[in-house]
Design an enzyme around this catalytic site. Structure first.
Site, PDB file in Angstrom:
ATOM      1  N   LYS A  68       0.822  -1.222   0.000  1.00  0.00           N
ATOM      2  CA  LYS A  68       0.000   0.000   0.000  1.00  0.00           C
ATOM      3  C   LYS A  68       0.857   1.274   0.000  1.00  0.00           C
ATOM      4  O   LYS A  68       0.480   2.278  -0.592  1.00  0.00           O
ATOM      5  CB  LYS A  68      -0.960   0.002   1.189  1.00  0.00           C
ATOM      6  CG  LYS A  68      -2.062  -1.059   1.072  1.00  0.00           C
ATOM      7  CD  LYS A  68      -3.060  -0.929   2.212  1.00  0.00           C
ATOM      8  CE  LYS A  68      -4.072  -2.062   2.181  1.00  0.00           C
ATOM      9  NZ  LYS A  68      -5.123  -1.908   3.211  1.00  0.00           N
ATOM     10  N   ASN A  89      -4.945   1.890  -1.617  1.00  0.00           N
ATOM     11  CA  ASN A  89      -5.441   0.530  -1.871  1.00  0.00           C
ATOM     12  C   ASN A  89      -6.253   0.441  -3.164  1.00  0.00           C
ATOM     13  O   ASN A  89      -6.734  -0.626  -3.515  1.00  0.00           O
ATOM     14  CB  ASN A  89      -6.274   0.012  -0.687  1.00  0.00           C
ATOM     15  CG  ASN A  89      -7.657   0.649  -0.627  1.00  0.00           C
ATOM     16  OD1 ASN A  89      -7.882   1.715  -1.178  1.00  0.00           O
ATOM     17  ND2 ASN A  89      -8.575  -0.017   0.037  1.00  0.00           N
ATOM     18  N   ALA A 129      -1.683   2.682  16.643  1.00  0.00           N
ATOM     19  CA  ALA A 129      -1.231   3.877  15.911  1.00  0.00           C
ATOM     20  C   ALA A 129      -0.403   3.485  14.697  1.00  0.00           C
ATOM     21  O   ALA A 129       0.513   4.204  14.300  1.00  0.00           O
ATOM     22  CB  ALA A 129      -0.439   4.792  16.854  1.00  0.00           C
ATOM     23  N   GLY A 131      -0.494   1.691  10.527  1.00  0.00           N
ATOM     24  CA  GLY A 131      -1.095   2.038   9.239  1.00  0.00           C
ATOM     25  C   GLY A 131      -2.610   1.931   9.257  1.00  0.00           C
ATOM     26  O   GLY A 131      -3.300   2.734   8.622  1.00  0.00           O
ATOM     27  N   ASN A 152      -1.986   4.285  22.127  1.00  0.00           N
ATOM     28  CA  ASN A 152      -1.042   3.269  21.641  1.00  0.00           C
ATOM     29  C   ASN A 152      -0.090   2.813  22.740  1.00  0.00           C
ATOM     30  O   ASN A 152       0.211   3.560  23.671  1.00  0.00           O
ATOM     31  CB  ASN A 152      -0.230   3.827  20.462  1.00  0.00           C
ATOM     32  CG  ASN A 152       0.367   2.725  19.623  1.00  0.00           C
ATOM     33  OD1 ASN A 152      -0.274   1.714  19.383  1.00  0.00           O
ATOM     34  ND2 ASN A 152       1.607   2.890  19.200  1.00  0.00           N
ATOM     35  N   ARG A 157       4.439   6.948  18.959  1.00  0.00           N
ATOM     36  CA  ARG A 157       3.835   6.719  17.633  1.00  0.00           C
ATOM     37  C   ARG A 157       2.461   7.377  17.541  1.00  0.00           C
ATOM     38  O   ARG A 157       2.094   7.928  16.507  1.00  0.00           O
ATOM     39  CB  ARG A 157       3.660   5.209  17.393  1.00  0.00           C
ATOM     40  CG  ARG A 157       4.809   4.570  16.685  1.00  0.00           C
ATOM     41  CD  ARG A 157       4.470   3.119  16.372  1.00  0.00           C
ATOM     42  NE  ARG A 157       4.184   2.910  14.964  1.00  0.00           N
ATOM     43  CZ  ARG A 157       3.740   1.751  14.469  1.00  0.00           C
ATOM     44  NH1 ARG A 157       3.520   0.730  15.264  1.00  0.00           N
ATOM     45  NH2 ARG A 157       3.527   1.625  13.180  1.00  0.00           N
ATOM     46  N   TYR A 219     -10.968  -9.606  11.153  1.00  0.00           N
ATOM     47  CA  TYR A 219     -12.082 -10.550  11.183  1.00  0.00           C
ATOM     48  C   TYR A 219     -11.534 -11.955  10.977  1.00  0.00           C
ATOM     49  O   TYR A 219     -10.425 -12.153  10.477  1.00  0.00           O
ATOM     50  CB  TYR A 219     -13.149 -10.206  10.139  1.00  0.00           C
ATOM     51  CG  TYR A 219     -12.857 -10.729   8.763  1.00  0.00           C
ATOM     52  CD1 TYR A 219     -12.014 -10.038   7.915  1.00  0.00           C
ATOM     53  CD2 TYR A 219     -13.387 -11.939   8.338  1.00  0.00           C
ATOM     54  CE1 TYR A 219     -11.714 -10.525   6.661  1.00  0.00           C
ATOM     55  CE2 TYR A 219     -13.096 -12.430   7.081  1.00  0.00           C
ATOM     56  CZ  TYR A 219     -12.259 -11.725   6.245  1.00  0.00           C
ATOM     57  OH  TYR A 219     -11.955 -12.219   5.027  1.00  0.00           O
ATOM     58  N   GLY A 239     -14.477  -7.051  11.719  1.00  0.00           N
ATOM     59  CA  GLY A 239     -14.166  -6.173  10.590  1.00  0.00           C
ATOM     60  C   GLY A 239     -14.639  -6.631   9.222  1.00  0.00           C
ATOM     61  O   GLY A 239     -14.226  -6.043   8.220  1.00  0.00           O
TER      62      GLY A 239
HETATM   63  P1  ATR Z   1      -0.967  -1.946  10.896  1.00  0.00           P
HETATM   64  O1  ATR Z   1      -0.438  -1.425   9.598  1.00  0.00           O
HETATM   65  O2  ATR Z   1      -1.855  -3.159  10.763  1.00  0.00           O
HETATM   66  O3  ATR Z   1      -1.594  -0.886  11.724  1.00  0.00           O
HETATM   67  P2  ATR Z   1       1.475  -1.820  12.406  1.00  0.00           P
HETATM   68  O4  ATR Z   1       1.884  -0.561  11.718  1.00  0.00           O
HETATM   69  O5  ATR Z   1       2.491  -2.902  12.644  1.00  0.00           O
HETATM   70  O6  ATR Z   1       0.299  -2.548  11.645  1.00  0.00           O
HETATM   71  O7  ATR Z   1       0.808  -1.415  13.796  1.00  0.00           O
HETATM   72  C1  ATR Z   1       0.349  -2.355  14.705  1.00  0.00           C
HETATM   73  C2  ATR Z   1      -0.308  -1.631  15.870  1.00  0.00           C
HETATM   74  O8  ATR Z   1      -0.793  -2.581  16.809  1.00  0.00           O
HETATM   75  C3  ATR Z   1       0.646  -0.721  16.640  1.00  0.00           C
HETATM   76  O9  ATR Z   1      -0.078   0.382  17.121  1.00  0.00           O
HETATM   77  C4  ATR Z   1       1.080  -1.646  17.797  1.00  0.00           C
HETATM   78  O10 ATR Z   1       1.536  -0.937  18.939  1.00  0.00           O
HETATM   79  P3  ATR Z   1       3.067  -0.406  19.008  1.00  0.00           P
HETATM   80  O11 ATR Z   1       3.137   0.797  18.109  1.00  0.00           O
HETATM   81  O12 ATR Z   1       3.282  -0.092  20.422  1.00  0.00           O
HETATM   82  O13 ATR Z   1       3.908  -1.560  18.504  1.00  0.00           O
HETATM   83  C5  ATR Z   1      -0.225  -2.320  18.090  1.00  0.00           C
HETATM   84  N1  ATR Z   1      -0.080  -3.599  18.798  1.00  0.00           N
HETATM   85  C6  ATR Z   1       0.329  -4.774  18.297  1.00  0.00           C
HETATM   86  N2  ATR Z   1       0.299  -5.757  19.223  1.00  0.00           N
HETATM   87  C7  ATR Z   1      -0.161  -5.162  20.366  1.00  0.00           C
HETATM   88  C8  ATR Z   1      -0.437  -5.617  21.692  1.00  0.00           C
HETATM   89  N3  ATR Z   1      -0.239  -6.893  22.030  1.00  0.00           N
HETATM   90  N4  ATR Z   1      -0.875  -4.726  22.605  1.00  0.00           N
HETATM   91  C9  ATR Z   1      -1.073  -3.445  22.271  1.00  0.00           C
HETATM   92  N5  ATR Z   1      -0.846  -2.930  21.038  1.00  0.00           N
HETATM   93  C10 ATR Z   1      -0.393  -3.779  20.100  1.00  0.00           C
END
Ligand code: ATR
Length: 268
Positions: A68, A89, A129, A131, A152, A157, A219, A239
């Site tokens: 993306k 997308n 926080a 994508g 977050n 972030r 989902y 979702g």
């Molecule tokens: P996407 O593009 O799907 O949003 P990403 O950029 O990897 O994927 O972001 C994942 C998000 O899920 C982040 O906000 C991450 O928190 P961090 O920025 O602190 O890493 C959050 N996340 C993933 N696993 C988590 C968990 N077990 N508890 C809380 N937040 C989580």
């Protein structure tokens, strides 16, 4: 020349994509003839495969993980939503230029409206926080949310995202950041945009956090967030509606008609 319109979704992996099935279902409803293929690409060949698709009379292309941001980078013309999301997308071509949009946020808004949940004047908490969050804040603000808090695990972030997005939304939506372990108070809607359920992690929410509606962007996976909502008697949804919603908005961009979201929720 054939009157059958040519579409595709590109990603890596791509086998799991539901997009061909959804777009064929919309086309059937709207009496449109189309082909919709899955295209697997390696990172190094993404750009040339997109150009090749449009050179060979492709009408529209969806882009999924992990391309993306690459799609965003190759567009000649970007919608406001795509600029806010920094990700694309939905691609199409006109007069030799490639256009890009991001339909994820509007897909979420349409899915929430289809549930009959209010967004106008809503106070919304978004968990995560990454994508996924970046893609939905502008459409949620445009749908009339008066307050959006991005919470977050890594606070910096969330703060950075708020800083980036503040300039793009009108002052009628108050946008703030919060560390996820400090959330409290009352919200109309909480959206889980973390990848926690995708990776099988448990999200622990504070006991004094109160809300009326819970939306999980993922989902087909167990979600501790939805279990939490269910146990407390809060209205909840996974979702799938958002997946259908984003596909419908792409379909509308390309074909000029908008199938009704609720007609396709039984495809789950
Ligand atoms: P996407 O593009 O799907 O949003 P990403 O950029 O990897 O994927 O972001 C994942 C998000 O899920 C982040 O906000 C991450 O928190 P961090 O920025 O602190 O890493 C959050 N996340 C993933 N696993 C988590 C968990 N077990 N508890 C809380 N937040 C989580």
């Amino acid at each position: 020349m054939s009157h059958i319109k040519k579409f595709a979704v590109i990603g890596n992996p791509i086998e799991q994509s539901r997009s061909p099935e959804l777009h064929q279902a919309f086309a059937k409803k709207e009496n449109i003839s189309l082909t919709y293929d899955k295209i697997y690409a390696e990172k190094s060949e993404f750009k040339s495969m997109v150009y090749d698709f449009f050179t060979h009379h492709g009408v529209g292309m969806n882009v999924t993980v992990p391309f993306k941001e690459d799609a965003f980078a190759l567009c000649d013309v970007l919608s406001d939503r795509a600029q806010a999301a920094k990700a694309v997308n939905t691609l199409w071509s006109k007069d030799g230029l490639i256009y890009g949009d991001n339909t994820d946020g509007q897909g979420l808004v349409d899915a929430i409206h289809a549930l009959g949940w209010p967004l106008a004047h809503a106070k919304i908490l978004i968990l995560g926080a990454g994508g996924a969050t970046r893609g939905v804040v502008l459409p949620l603000a445009q749908a009339g949310a008066t307050q959006i808090v991005i919470a977050n695990r890594t606070y910096a972030r969330a703060a950075q995202l708020v800083c980036d997005l503040k300039a793009l939304i009108t002052p009628s939506t108050i946008l703030t950041a919060c560390p996820i372990d400090q959330i409290s108070g009352q919200y109309d809607l909480v959206i889980n945009a973390t990848s926690a359920s995708l990776s099988g992690d448990t999200l622990t929410l504070p006991k004094d956090l109160q809300f009326n509606y819970a939306y999980e962007m993922a989902y087909g996976k167990a979600s501790s967030f939805l279990t939490h909502a269910q146990q407390r008697g809060i209205a909840y949804s996974d979702g799938f509606g958002m997946l259908v919603g984003q596909a419908i908005v792409s379909f509308e961009i390309w074909n000029g008609c908008k199938p009704k979201l609720t007609d396709f929720l039984d495809l789950k």
